[in-house]
Motif scaffolding. Structure first.
Motif, PDB file in Angstrom:
ATOM      1  N   GLU A 185       0.832  -1.210   0.000  1.00 29.47           N
ATOM      2  CA  GLU A 185       0.000   0.000   0.000  1.00 29.47           C
ATOM      3  C   GLU A 185       0.862   1.253   0.000  1.00 29.47           C
ATOM      4  OE1 GLU A 185      -2.353  -1.803   3.534  1.00 29.47           O
ATOM      5  OE2 GLU A 185      -3.388  -0.001   2.865  1.00 29.47           O
ATOM      6  N   ASP A 186       0.602   2.117  -0.963  1.00 32.21           N
ATOM      7  CA  ASP A 186       1.199   3.441  -0.912  1.00 32.21           C
ATOM      8  C   ASP A 186       0.229   4.327  -0.141  1.00 32.21           C
ATOM      9  OD1 ASP A 186       1.943   6.070  -1.305  1.00 32.21           O
ATOM     10  OD2 ASP A 186       2.700   5.747  -3.337  1.00 32.21           O
ATOM     11  N   ALA A 187       0.514   4.469   1.147  1.00 28.39           N
ATOM     12  CA  ALA A 187      -0.354   5.268   2.020  1.00 28.39           C
ATOM     13  C   ALA A 187       0.316   6.590   2.366  1.00 28.39           C
ATOM     14  CB  ALA A 187      -0.687   4.486   3.287  1.00 28.39           C
ATOM     15  N   THR A 188       1.214   7.022   1.478  1.00 34.18           N
ATOM     16  CA  THR A 188       2.003   8.230   1.747  1.00 34.18           C
ATOM     17  C   THR A 188       1.127   9.466   1.947  1.00 34.18           C
ATOM     18  OG1 THR A 188       2.273   8.394  -0.635  1.00 34.18           O
ATOM     19  CG2 THR A 188       4.135   7.521   0.595  1.00 34.18           C
ATOM     20  N   GLU A 189      -0.029   9.492   1.282  1.00 31.02           N
ATOM     21  CA  GLU A 189      -0.908  10.669   1.389  1.00 31.02           C
ATOM     22  C   GLU A 189      -2.040  10.429   2.388  1.00 31.02           C
ATOM     23  OE1 GLU A 189      -2.301  11.708  -2.516  1.00 31.02           O
ATOM     24  OE2 GLU A 189      -0.278  11.922  -3.317  1.00 31.02           O
ATOM     25  N   SER A 190      -2.048   9.279   3.051  1.00 29.42           N
ATOM     26  CA  SER A 190      -3.257   8.896   3.783  1.00 29.42           C
ATOM     27  C   SER A 190      -2.991   8.310   5.165  1.00 29.42           C
ATOM     28  CB  SER A 190      -4.060   7.908   2.928  1.00 29.42           C
ATOM     29  OG  SER A 190      -4.462   8.544   1.738  1.00 29.42           O
ATOM     30  N   LEU A 191      -1.965   8.804   5.832  1.00 29.89           N
ATOM     31  CA  LEU A 191      -1.738   8.365   7.209  1.00 29.89           C
ATOM     32  C   LEU A 191      -2.956   8.729   8.063  1.00 29.89           C
ATOM     33  CD1 LEU A 191       0.033   7.343   9.551  1.00 29.89           C
ATOM     34  CD2 LEU A 191       1.056   9.632   9.658  1.00 29.89           C
ATOM     35  N   GLY A 192      -3.540   7.736   8.722  1.00 32.47           N
ATOM     36  CA  GLY A 192      -4.704   8.000   9.579  1.00 32.47           C
ATOM     37  C   GLY A 192      -6.030   7.684   8.913  1.00 32.47           C
ATOM     38  N   ALA A 193      -6.014   7.504   7.578  1.00 31.14           N
ATOM     39  CA  ALA A 193      -7.255   7.134   6.884  1.00 31.14           C
ATOM     40  C   ALA A 193      -7.603   5.691   7.218  1.00 31.14           C
ATOM     41  CB  ALA A 193      -7.084   7.288   5.376  1.00 31.14           C
ATOM     42  N   GLN A 194      -8.899   5.361   7.102  1.00 37.09           N
ATOM     43  CA  GLN A 194      -9.319   3.989   7.413  1.00 37.09           C
ATOM     44  C   GLN A 194     -10.208   3.421   6.326  1.00 37.09           C
ATOM     45  OE1 GLN A 194     -11.072   3.700  11.329  1.00 37.09           O
ATOM     46  NE2 GLN A 194      -9.520   5.065  12.161  1.00 37.09           N
ATOM     47  N   TYR A 195     -10.043   2.111   6.117  1.00 36.66           N
ATOM     48  CA  TYR A 195     -10.894   1.349   5.218  1.00 36.66           C
ATOM     49  C   TYR A 195     -11.621   0.305   6.058  1.00 36.66           C
ATOM     50  CZ  TYR A 195     -12.302  -1.989   1.628  1.00 36.66           C
ATOM     51  OH  TYR A 195     -13.031  -2.834   0.826  1.00 36.66           O
ATOM     52  N   LYS A 196     -12.944   0.459   6.185  1.00 36.65           N
ATOM     53  CA  LYS A 196     -13.739  -0.467   6.999  1.00 36.65           C
ATOM     54  C   LYS A 196     -13.095  -0.676   8.375  1.00 36.65           C
ATOM     55  CE  LYS A 196     -15.690  -2.696   2.934  1.00 36.65           C
ATOM     56  NZ  LYS A 196     -15.892  -3.896   2.133  1.00 36.65           N
TER      57      LYS A 196
END
Ligand code: PLP
Length: 411
Positions: A185-196
């Motif tokens: 996962e490239d979560a570089t822009e989405s630290l703290g985001a959640q999926y389900k």
């Protein structure tokens, strides 16, 4: 030169008077205290208690068992591909509508990107198009999945959670498990985001974060890789510290990299992480204000959140439909620029990038349209109410004027 830096609008640059930048750092916690501690104690380089603490704190924040701090998000992606076992001439699926770093990282290991379109609702990798490519565009033989056209082995997928919103991961995970593909996962822009209810970066096999100047939290420059796989984490640490087998005799067991984050940067990261919930709340408040004001404007569609998602709204995005709004996104961009307001289009999709010319791709027409129509609006954590009001007034006035002018031309 002071003046030059302050008007550049680059991540980390202080804004000039009256200029509203796209996204700049917010430094109001223990940064000074922790960095001073590094300087006072002489622990300034790539080992030190803040590096360990930043790894521990970030792993705990996203619910991962292991975290390895690195110099930036691109390095995290590079090392993630290596530890996941992606080899030269393999193919790796990646979102086409994103910053170029993940596609470049695929090339760093000698593999090839396969660009996957975006879906129109939340602008993320279209899981159905990824699945279709793997099910129809590839064939399974002798325990390997191969692209029917190029005959190359497909070994991993990089879903990129862009702009603070997660990708719809379930279909991607299911197909990846079926064919034994690694999910990075490239979560570089989405630290703290959640999926389900699960944190972005913790849903697949390995997750990557960036602490670049424009990201939710920053260390000036920095990155992190997280995983529950102890062997991968150990290998990542080894590779990012020059693969030292014997640090005294300088014996190295692999081609390693000088990719470790410094203690000074990690000190800043620890302080930033302490305030992450406040930062996310600010981003969500900014997005809600834009959405409320803009959704009634003809031709504007603010980026929203899927029912299964918790977005951190790293960037507040809006689609501009020229026919209804009265002018196209790039004209609006220029008008905002003239009003000292910094907006930005999305990235050139990977499949159109000259440096990745000829790479395999799904149909990518949605990404192309989003690129034409989307703009990111000022989204700094520290954006004040009056600044946001100025942005909103400008967007509303420019559109209304354009529509009036269009009507009078036609009359
Ligand atoms: C989606 C995406 N991936 C990777 C990166 C690379 O991170 P870094 O700049 O820390 O190398 C960035 C941004 O900077 C990004 O936006």
């Amino acid at each position: 030169m002071k003046g030059e830096a302050s008007t550049s609008g680059e991540p980390g640059a202080p804004p000039a008077d009256g200029f509203i930048p796209l996204c700049v750092p917010e430094i109001r916690g223990n940064e000074w205290k922790y960095v001073k501690e590094c300087l006072d104690t002489n622990w300034v380089s790539s080992v030190g208690s803040f590096v360990d603490r930043f790894e521990r704190d970030l792993a705990a924040r996203v619910g991962a068992q292991h975290a390895v701090a690195v110099v930036n998000g691109t390095a995290a992606l590079h090392v993630a591909l290596l530890v996941a076992g992606v080899r030269p001439d393999d193919e790796v699926l990646v979102s086409t509508l994103t910053f170029i770093a993940p596609a470049n990282a695929i090339r760093y290991v000698g593999a090839w990107p396969v660009f996957v379109d975006a879906e129109p609702d939340y602008w993320q990798m279209d899981p159905q198009k990824a699945v279709d490519f793997l099910e129809r565009g590839c064939r399974w033989a002798n325990g390997e999945l191969r692209n029917r056209v190029t005959q190359r082995r497909v070994t991993a997928i990089i879903p990129v959670h862009i702009l603070g919103h997660p990708v719809d991961m379930d279909p991607i995970l299911a197909v990846a498990r079926k064919y034994g593909l690694s999910v990075i996962e490239d979560a570089t822009e989405s630290l703290g985001a959640q999926y389900k209810g699960r944190c972005a970066g913790r849903i697949g096999d390995i997750g990557c974060f960036s602490f670049n100047g424009n990201k939710l939290i920053t260390t000036g420059g920095g990155g992190m890789l997280v995983t529950d796989n102890a062997a991968w984490a150990q290998r990542a640490k080894y590779l990012t510290t020059q693969a030292k087998d014997n640090p005294v005799e300088f014996v190295h067991g692999a081609i390693g990299f000088n990719y470790r984050l410094t203690n000074v940067q990690a000190a800043m990261g620890c302080a930033q992480l302490e305030l992450i919930d406040e930062y996310i709340a600010a981003k969500r408040r900014i997005a809600a204000t834009y959405a409320e004001a803009l959704h009634a404007v003809p031709g504007l569609t603010p980026l929203c959140e899927a029912p299964w998602a918790f977005s951190i709204y790293w960037m507040s995005g809006v689609l501009v439909d020229e026919r209804q709004y009265g002018m196209e996104s790039r004209d609006l961009l220029r008008r905002l620029e003239a009003a000292k307001i910094q907006a930005r289009p999305l990235w050139q999709p990977g499949h159109l990038s000259p440096v990745h010319r000829g790479a395999p791709a799904t149909d990518c027409t949605v990404a192309e349209q989003l690129q034409q129509q989307a703009l990111s609006l000022p989204s700094s954590v520290g954006l004040t109410e009056s600044q946001q009001l100025r942005v909103l007034r400008a967007v509303l006035t420019v559109g209304a004027d354009a529509r009036r002018a269009g009507t009078s031309c036609k009359a």
